[in-house]
Motif scaffolding. Sequence first.
Motif, PDB file in Angstrom:
ATOM      1  N   ARG A   1       0.934  -1.567  -0.366  1.00 52.70           N
ATOM      2  CA  ARG A   1      -0.285   0.645  -0.271  1.00 52.70           C
ATOM      3  C   ARG A   1       1.160   1.687  -0.057  1.00 52.70           C
ATOM      4  O   ARG A   1       0.385   1.992  -0.632  1.00 52.70           O
TER       5      ARG A   1
ATOM      6  N   TRP B   1      -8.301   7.147   3.093  1.00 49.86           N
ATOM      7  CA  TRP B   1      -7.241   5.854   4.307  1.00 49.86           C
ATOM      8  C   TRP B   1      -7.677   6.927   5.083  1.00 49.86           C
ATOM      9  O   TRP B   1      -7.034   7.782   5.180  1.00 49.86           O
TER      10      TRP B   1
ATOM     11  N   PRO C   1      -3.565   8.082   5.967  1.00 50.94           N
ATOM     12  CA  PRO C   1      -2.231   7.409   4.899  1.00 50.94           C
ATOM     13  C   PRO C   1      -1.168   7.024   5.043  1.00 50.94           C
ATOM     14  O   PRO C   1      -0.857   6.605   4.340  1.00 50.94           O
TER      15      PRO C   1
ATOM     16  N   SER D   1     -11.475  -0.396   7.812  1.00 53.75           N
ATOM     17  CA  SER D   1     -10.476  -0.467   6.675  1.00 53.75           C
ATOM     18  C   SER D   1     -11.819  -1.453   5.177  1.00 53.75           C
ATOM     19  O   SER D   1     -10.624  -1.374   4.473  1.00 53.75           O
TER      20      SER D   1
ATOM     21  N   SER E   1     -11.381   0.782   2.270  1.00 51.67           N
ATOM     22  CA  SER E   1     -10.957   1.029   2.088  1.00 51.67           C
ATOM     23  C   SER E   1      -9.823   0.407   1.070  1.00 51.67           C
ATOM     24  O   SER E   1      -9.380   0.465  -0.182  1.00 51.67           O
TER      25      SER E   1
END
Length: 449
Positions: free
Chosen positions: A320, A363, A366, A379, A382
């Motif tokens: 990510r 997010w 993030p 989560s 997302s």
Amino acid sequence: MIAPKPPSRPDRVSLWRYMRLFRRDILSAQPERLYRAWMAEFRTPFFRSYLANDPALLRTILKDRPSEFPKSNRIGEGLRPLLGNAVFLTNGATWEKQRRIIDPAFERGRLANSLPAMWDAGNAMVARVLDQIGSGAEVEIEEITSHAAADVIFRTLFSLPIEDATASAVFHEFRRYQRAQPILNLAAFVPLPRWMPRFHKPDTKAAATRIRALITDLTHRRMQEIRNGTAPDDLATRIMTTPDPETGETFTVKDMVDQVAIFFLAGHETSASALAWALYLCAADPKWQTAIADEAQHLTTPKDVKRLTTSRDVFRETLRLYPPVPMMVRETTRPETFRKRAIPKAAQLVLSPWHLHRHTRLWDDPDVFDPARWQMPESKQSIRDAYMPFSTGPRVCPGAGFAMAEGPLLLSMLLRAVSLSPVAGKAPQPVAHLTVRAKDGIWLHATLR
């Protein structure tokens, strides 16, 4: 822990300045506003470019109507000398045929056949690191992960360890190529007729020629082993003996050379990048490093990779924050209207995992390294809407499952053996050329655990 990211450029710069920034690093060439924008437009004298972060737009482009948004040839301009007509660059019927032949080799049931080779490469990596550090030493992690990822590729693809002369030569040539090749060349910005030279750097062209010659030799040898009935059951054999279910045709030697080049580029470069950043993040956050090392004490066979839940969450969080391929480019085949904005035909659509994965409206925190988010119910949306390190839809990377076995396995094997900590004054600065790497490498202090 706040994960490092590069500085952003000013919101407005000249085209010439943008081209120079882009060739140096595509991440710091972008403005800060892309981390919160749903869509952004960039105009040049030659084409329009639109970055899309809106999950609804991404679904339209990648899942609902993927054939209407083919891969842009502008990215291929820089990679064609090495990759030829590889699946990464093709569209339409050619791409469909290639995927029909390639995909069966990476099906979940057959992935287990590659785990012993990954295991052997992981053990070899640990042995090299232990020999290098003695009782403790500073190490450059990207060099270690590049070596290990190349070893995985050659063991799983051609049943050859990296110590094999040809495998070693390909590895070192790829390292030269990665350093010499910018993600874009002039033809990516300025449309050029087919007959005009593409102005590739001499070092880039020479490295590509040497790599393809080495891969051609390996492929010819494997073709002969297949004819003789002596070929091992590895990825190369499976792909080269799989007929297209619609035409019955198999890959020619040239076809296979193109595909091996992208397997190595995608499987080696991307895996090395992700593993290096995962090790850095664990070094900077000892809690997660210790959790992985403890979990890995129960790792006794390659099949135990499915039990590495902590390591897998750390690797997902690494992907990510540092998606190895930071941007993907598609092209419109007709006029479109996106978010009430008119988009002309032949416009470039930039899909940026880098910005999507750190988007402030998608997010929580993030820029924070937090593998625990992968087990949090809040989560889920997302993760579903704003996470695509391997792309998504029909053009999802065929090796995604392979990478999600390799990464956690090697991460666990190394952290079970050594303890890592950051080196003062040497925080890595992310830059992107072919993949997301650190500008001056990732330096960590390693000691025996």
